[in-house]
Design an enzyme around this catalytic site. Structure first.
Site, PDB file in Angstrom:
ATOM      1  N   HIS A  97     -54.036   9.314  78.369  1.00 18.94           N
ATOM      2  CA  HIS A  97     -55.193   9.983  77.781  1.00 18.94           C
ATOM      3  C   HIS A  97     -56.455   9.796  78.614  1.00 18.94           C
ATOM      4  CE1 HIS A  97     -52.951  11.735  74.760  1.00 18.94           C
ATOM      5  NE2 HIS A  97     -53.867  11.813  73.826  1.00 18.94           N
ATOM      6  N   ASP A 164     -62.624   5.602  68.461  1.00 20.60           N
ATOM      7  CA  ASP A 164     -62.677   6.654  67.435  1.00 20.60           C
ATOM      8  C   ASP A 164     -61.294   7.236  67.170  1.00 20.60           C
ATOM      9  OD1 ASP A 164     -65.380   6.357  67.408  1.00 20.60           O
ATOM     10  OD2 ASP A 164     -65.826   8.196  68.512  1.00 20.60           O
ATOM     11  N   GLU A 278     -72.753   5.214  64.287  1.00 17.33           N
ATOM     12  CA  GLU A 278     -72.655   6.137  65.435  1.00 17.33           C
ATOM     13  C   GLU A 278     -73.706   7.236  65.263  1.00 17.33           C
ATOM     14  OE1 GLU A 278     -69.062   7.783  66.927  1.00 17.33           O
ATOM     15  OE2 GLU A 278     -68.050   5.838  67.144  1.00 17.33           O
TER      16      GLU A 278
HETATM   17  P1  FAD Z   1     -53.938   5.751  80.318  1.00 17.86           P
HETATM   18  O1  FAD Z   1     -54.720   6.994  80.482  1.00 17.86           O
HETATM   19  O2  FAD Z   1     -52.472   5.871  80.270  1.00 17.86           O
HETATM   20  O3  FAD Z   1     -54.378   4.666  81.375  1.00 17.86           O
HETATM   21  C1  FAD Z   1     -55.736   4.405  81.646  1.00 17.86           C
HETATM   22  C2  FAD Z   1     -55.863   3.413  82.813  1.00 17.86           C
HETATM   23  O4  FAD Z   1     -55.389   2.145  82.403  1.00 17.86           O
HETATM   24  C3  FAD Z   1     -55.025   3.798  84.027  1.00 17.86           C
HETATM   25  O5  FAD Z   1     -55.676   3.366  85.187  1.00 17.86           O
HETATM   26  C4  FAD Z   1     -53.745   3.024  83.814  1.00 17.86           C
HETATM   27  O6  FAD Z   1     -53.058   2.785  85.025  1.00 17.86           O
HETATM   28  C5  FAD Z   1     -54.256   1.751  83.169  1.00 17.86           C
HETATM   29  N1  FAD Z   1     -53.316   1.161  82.222  1.00 17.86           N
HETATM   30  C6  FAD Z   1     -52.620   1.772  81.236  1.00 17.86           C
HETATM   31  N2  FAD Z   1     -51.894   0.872  80.551  1.00 17.86           N
HETATM   32  C7  FAD Z   1     -52.147  -0.328  81.112  1.00 17.86           C
HETATM   33  C8  FAD Z   1     -51.700  -1.652  80.858  1.00 17.86           C
HETATM   34  N3  FAD Z   1     -50.834  -1.932  79.897  1.00 17.86           N
HETATM   35  N4  FAD Z   1     -52.169  -2.653  81.643  1.00 17.86           N
HETATM   36  C9  FAD Z   1     -53.051  -2.396  82.636  1.00 17.86           C
HETATM   37  N5  FAD Z   1     -53.490  -1.161  82.930  1.00 17.86           N
HETATM   38  C10 FAD Z   1     -53.050  -0.147  82.168  1.00 17.86           C
HETATM   39  N6  FAD Z   1     -62.294   5.428  74.530  1.00 17.86           N
HETATM   40  C11 FAD Z   1     -63.103   4.620  73.826  1.00 17.86           C
HETATM   41  O7  FAD Z   1     -63.467   3.551  74.294  1.00 17.86           O
HETATM   42  N7  FAD Z   1     -63.537   4.989  72.585  1.00 17.86           N
HETATM   43  C12 FAD Z   1     -63.143   6.129  71.974  1.00 17.86           C
HETATM   44  O8  FAD Z   1     -63.546   6.393  70.852  1.00 17.86           O
HETATM   45  C13 FAD Z   1     -62.266   6.986  72.682  1.00 17.86           C
HETATM   46  N8  FAD Z   1     -61.815   8.116  72.119  1.00 17.86           N
HETATM   47  C14 FAD Z   1     -60.940   8.907  72.807  1.00 17.86           C
HETATM   48  C15 FAD Z   1     -60.455  10.057  72.187  1.00 17.86           C
HETATM   49  C16 FAD Z   1     -59.559  10.870  72.850  1.00 17.86           C
HETATM   50  C17 FAD Z   1     -59.038  12.103  72.161  1.00 17.86           C
HETATM   51  C18 FAD Z   1     -59.169  10.545  74.178  1.00 17.86           C
HETATM   52  C19 FAD Z   1     -58.255  11.447  74.913  1.00 17.86           C
HETATM   53  C20 FAD Z   1     -59.661   9.417  74.802  1.00 17.86           C
HETATM   54  C21 FAD Z   1     -60.550   8.587  74.127  1.00 17.86           C
HETATM   55  N9  FAD Z   1     -61.055   7.420  74.709  1.00 17.86           N
HETATM   56  C22 FAD Z   1     -61.877   6.597  73.984  1.00 17.86           C
HETATM   57  C23 FAD Z   1     -60.748   7.071  76.105  1.00 17.86           C
HETATM   58  C24 FAD Z   1     -59.566   6.141  76.193  1.00 17.86           C
HETATM   59  O9  FAD Z   1     -59.877   4.861  75.687  1.00 17.86           O
HETATM   60  C25 FAD Z   1     -59.124   5.945  77.635  1.00 17.86           C
HETATM   61  O10 FAD Z   1     -58.897   7.164  78.261  1.00 17.86           O
HETATM   62  C26 FAD Z   1     -57.866   5.090  77.689  1.00 17.86           C
HETATM   63  O11 FAD Z   1     -57.605   4.727  79.015  1.00 17.86           O
HETATM   64  C27 FAD Z   1     -56.706   5.881  77.162  1.00 17.86           C
HETATM   65  O12 FAD Z   1     -55.633   5.037  76.884  1.00 17.86           O
HETATM   66  P2  FAD Z   1     -54.213   5.421  77.437  1.00 17.86           P
HETATM   67  O13 FAD Z   1     -53.286   4.503  76.762  1.00 17.86           O
HETATM   68  O14 FAD Z   1     -53.921   6.857  77.322  1.00 17.86           O
HETATM   69  O15 FAD Z   1     -54.419   4.995  78.956  1.00 17.86           O
END
Ligand code: FAD
Length: 521
Positions: A97, A164, A278
Site C-alpha cells: 500500500h 486511519d 484530526e
Molecule cells: P508496503 O507498501 O508493503 O511496504 C512499505 C515499505 O516498508 C517498503 O519499503 C517495504 O519494503 C517495507 N516493509 C514492508 N514490510 C516490512 C517489514 N515487515 N519489515 C521491514 N520493512 C517492511 N499511513 C499512516 O501512517 N496513517 C494512515 O492513516 C494511513 N492511511 C493509509 C490509507 C490508505 C488507503 C493507504 C493506501 C495507505 C495509508 N497509509 C497511512 C500509508 C501506509 O502506512 C504506508 O503506505 C505503509 O507502508 C503501508 O503498509 P504496507 O503493509 O502496505 O507496506
C-alpha cells in the site's frame, strides 16, 4: 572429487527442477538448492502483483517472489544474497500500500510477507502481560492491523495508536511511523513498540528493544525497510472501550480552527482528554463525505456543500471520545466541558455514536464502495507532509487557499491535524520537522485520478513542494519519495550520518528495500 560429485548432483537436480518450472537468468541457479526453492515463484501472476502498488504510478519488475512459510525462509534468502559475489536486492512487501514503488525490487526478490500468516507453527498474534510492560501483543510483521484489533479485542484490549486505515501490515506502518488522530496523545505507532525480531541485511535474526540491540531497534522504527525485515513486534495495549462519541465541527476561519485543534491536543494529561483529534478540508470539489469516512447525513451534507460553495473552503475539526457501559453516563458532560468555548460556526456541530470497531475501521466501507465502482485501484499521487506550526498559516494561504483553490480540481480527502513532537522519539529513524515548537502539523493530500490523467496531480504536488521551498517552509515528507541522494540527505538532515552508519552496519551490501531509492548496492 567430492565437490565434483556434489556439483554433478546439483546440476542434475537443477535440470530436474528446471524441467518442471523454468528459472530466471536474473538469479543464481544455486538458489534452487535451498529449501525455500519451491516457494520462489516466477510465474506472471506473482511477478505482476509484486510489480505494482496502491499508487499505480510505478512499475518495477522483480526476478522472483518469495512466499515464505516461516521467518527461516527469509533468513535463508537474505543470507544467500549477502554471501553471493553479486548480491540481489530483496524487498519485504506487506500489503503493497505504498504509492511510489517503495516495496518493489528491480530484478531482485520481493518477499510476500502476508504468506507468513499461513505459518502452521503457531498463532502470529499473542496477547500477554508482564509486570514491567503491562498488557502487550506479540504480532507477526505481516499481520494486518484489523486482525490485530480483532484478536486483541477478544481479551478486552487494543493497541493505543492507529492509522486511519487498518488493512496495512504492522511491518509496513512501523517502517514509516503509523499516524492518526491518536498520535497527539500516544505518539505514532512506532512510539508504542516494546521489542522486535528483525532479520538484518546480513541475514541475522536479531531481537531488539530499547535495552537490547537498541541501535537496531531505533534504526528500524521509521527506517523505511533499510535495516532489516520485522518479523515480530511487541505492541503496547490498553483496555479497549466499546463505544465512541464521534464529533465534527465546521469552521471557515483557519486560525480559529487551528487554535481549537491545538487547544484540544493540549488537554491530554488526565483521563478527561479526547482520544482522537484530526481535521480536514471541505471544498466544493472535495466534499465533506468521502471514502475516508461517510459521516454526515445527506441533509447535513447538502447544507455543508452549499456553505463550502459560499466560503470556498471549510475546515472540519474531527474529534472522538471513547467510552463503555461504565462511563456512558459521563460522556456527555465530559465532551461538553472539553468543547466549551470552541469557535466553530454556530450550529455546525455534528455528533454520532458508533461502536469502537466501526470507528477504527471507518475507512473500510468507503474502500469497498469504491472497489465496487472500480474507483479504488486507480492512480494515487498522494503527498503527505509534516509542516512546522510556525508556518501553517503560510501553508494555508499558499496551498489550501492558493494552489488548490486556483486549480479547482482536487479529488480526494485533504487532512490537516496537529501532533506533539514530545510523543516522538528522536532516536528513531522517523523524520519530523526540525523546529523548537512542540507542535507540528500533518497534512495529507490523498488525491486520486483516472487511469491516464494523473499528471495534473503530480504537477500540483510539484507546485506545492516548490512553493514551500521558495517560501522557506521547511516541510518534511511523510512516506517520503525522493530520487536523488542530495534530497535524501536534506530530508534526513542531522540524522543522515547515523542513518548511513546504520546502513553500513545492518545492510552493508544495500540489499534491502531498494524501492526507497536511498542507497545503491
Ligand atoms: P508496503 O507498501 O508493503 O511496504 C512499505 C515499505 O516498508 C517498503 O519499503 C517495504 O519494503 C517495507 N516493509 C514492508 N514490510 C516490512 C517489514 N515487515 N519489515 C521491514 N520493512 C517492511 N499511513 C499512516 O501512517 N496513517 C494512515 O492513516 C494511513 N492511511 C493509509 C490509507 C490508505 C488507503 C493507504 C493506501 C495507505 C495509508 N497509509 C497511512 C500509508 C501506509 O502506512 C504506508 O503506505 C505503509 O507502508 C503501508 O503498509 P504496507 O503493509 O502496505 O507496506
Amino acid at each position: 572429487p567430492f565437490s565434483f560429485v556434489l556439483l554433478f548432483v546439483l546440476s542434475r537436480l537443477m535440470s530436474i527442477i528446471g524441467k518442471r518450472r523454468p528459472w530466471t537468468s536474473l538469479l543464481p541457479p544455486e538458489l534452487l538448492s535451498l529449501d525455500l526453492a519451491t516457494r520462489l515463484h516466477i510465474d506472471p501472476a506473482a511477478i505482476s502483483l509484486a510489480s505494482t502498488d496502491f499508487g499505480k504510478l510505478t512499475r518495477v519488475i522483480p526476478a522472483a517472489v518469495l512466499y515464505p512459510l516461516s521467518p527461516d525462509d527469509i533468513v535463508a534468502l537474505i543470507r544467500f544474497s549477502f554471501s553471493s559475489s553479486v548480491p540481489f536486492s530483496i524487498a519485504a512487501r506487506g500489503r503493497g500500500h505504498s504509492v511510489r514503488g517503495q516495496a518493489m525490487a528491480h530484478n531482485g526478490v520481493v518477499v510476500d510477507m502476508r504468506s507468513l500468516n499461513n505459518d502452521s507453527n503457531g498463532n502470529r498474534i499473542n496477547v500477554a502481560r508482564s509486570s514491567s510492560l503491562g498488557w502487550y501483543a506479540d504480532v507477526g510483521g505481516e499481520q494486518l492491523w484489523i486482525d490485530v484489533l480483532l484478536a486483541t479485542l477478544e481479551h478486552g484490549l487494543a493497541p493505543r495508536s492507529w492509522t486511519d486505515y487498518l488493512y496495512l501490515t504492522v511491518g509496513g506502518t512501523l517502517s514509516n511511523a503509523g499516524i492518526s488522530g491518536q498520535s497527539f496523545r500516544h505518539g505514532p505507532q512506532i512510539s508504542n513498540v516494546f521489542e522486535m525480531d528483525v532479520i538484518t541485511g546480513r541475514g541475522e535474526l536479531v531481537r531488539c528493544s530499547r535495552n537490547t540491540n537498541s541501535e537496531l531497534f531505533y534504526a528500524v522504527l521509521g527506517g523505511l525497510g533499510q535495516f532489516g525485515i520485522i518479523t515480530r513486534a511487541r505492541i503496547a495495549l490498553e483496555l479497549a472501550p466499546t463505544k465512541v462519541r464521534w464529533v465534527r465541527m465546521l469552521y471557515h476561519d483557519f486560525s480559529a480552527f487551528t487554535r481549537d485543534q491545538e487547544h484540544l491536543i493540549s488537554i491530554h494529561g488526565g483521563i478527561k482528554g479526547l482520544d482522537y483529534v484530526e481535521g480536514s478540508l471541505v471544498m466544493p470539489q472535495s466534499p465533506a463525505n468521502n471514502w475516508r469516512s461517510s459521516f454526515f447525513s445527506s441533509a447535513d451534507h447538502s447544507r455543508i456543500a452549499s456553505l463550502a460553495n459560499q466560503y470556498g473552503i471549510l475546515y472540519s475539526l474531527e474529534v472522538a471520545k471513547y467510552y463503555d457501559d461504565l462511563t456512558a453516563d459521563g460522556v456527555d458532560g465530559e465532551l461538553e466541558s472539553l468543547l466549551k468555548g470552541l469557535s466553530f460556526i454556530p450550529g455546525l456541530i455534528f455528533a454520532k455514536d458508533v461502536s469502537y470497531v466501526d470507528f477504527l475501521n471507518r475507512v473500510r466501507s468507503g474502500e469497498l464502495k469504491l472497489q465496487s465502482q472500480g474507483l479504488w485501484d486507480v492512480p494515487h499521487p498522494w503527498l503527505n507532509l509534516f509542516v512546522p506550526r510556525s508556518r501553517i498559516f503560510d501553508f494555508d494561504s499558499g496551498v489550501f487557499r492558493g494552489i488548490l483553490k486556483k486549480q479547482n480540481k482536487t479529488s480526494g480527502p485533504i487532512l490537516v491535524y496537529p501532533m506533539n513532537r514530545s510523543k516522538w522519539d528522536d532516536r528513531m529513524s522517523a523524520v519530523i520537522p526540525d523546529d523548537v515548537d512542540d507542535i507540528f502539523y500533518s497534512v495529507g493530500l490523498l488525491q486520486s485520478s483516472g487511469m491516464h490523467d494523473w499528471e495534473y496531480l503530480e504537477n500540483q504536488n510539484k507546485e506545492i513542494l516548490m512553493f514551500c521551498e521558495k517560501a522557506g517552509i521547511k516541510v518534511k515528507q511523510y512516506l517520503p519519495h525522493y530520487r536523488s541522494k542530495a534530497e535524501w540527505v536534506n530530508h534526513l538532515g542531522p540524522k543522515w550520518e547515523t542513518f548511513k552508519a546504520w546502513k553500513n552496519k545492518f545492510d552493508p551490501k544495500a540489499i534491502l528495500s531498494p524501492g526507497q531509492r536511498i542507497f545503491t548496492p
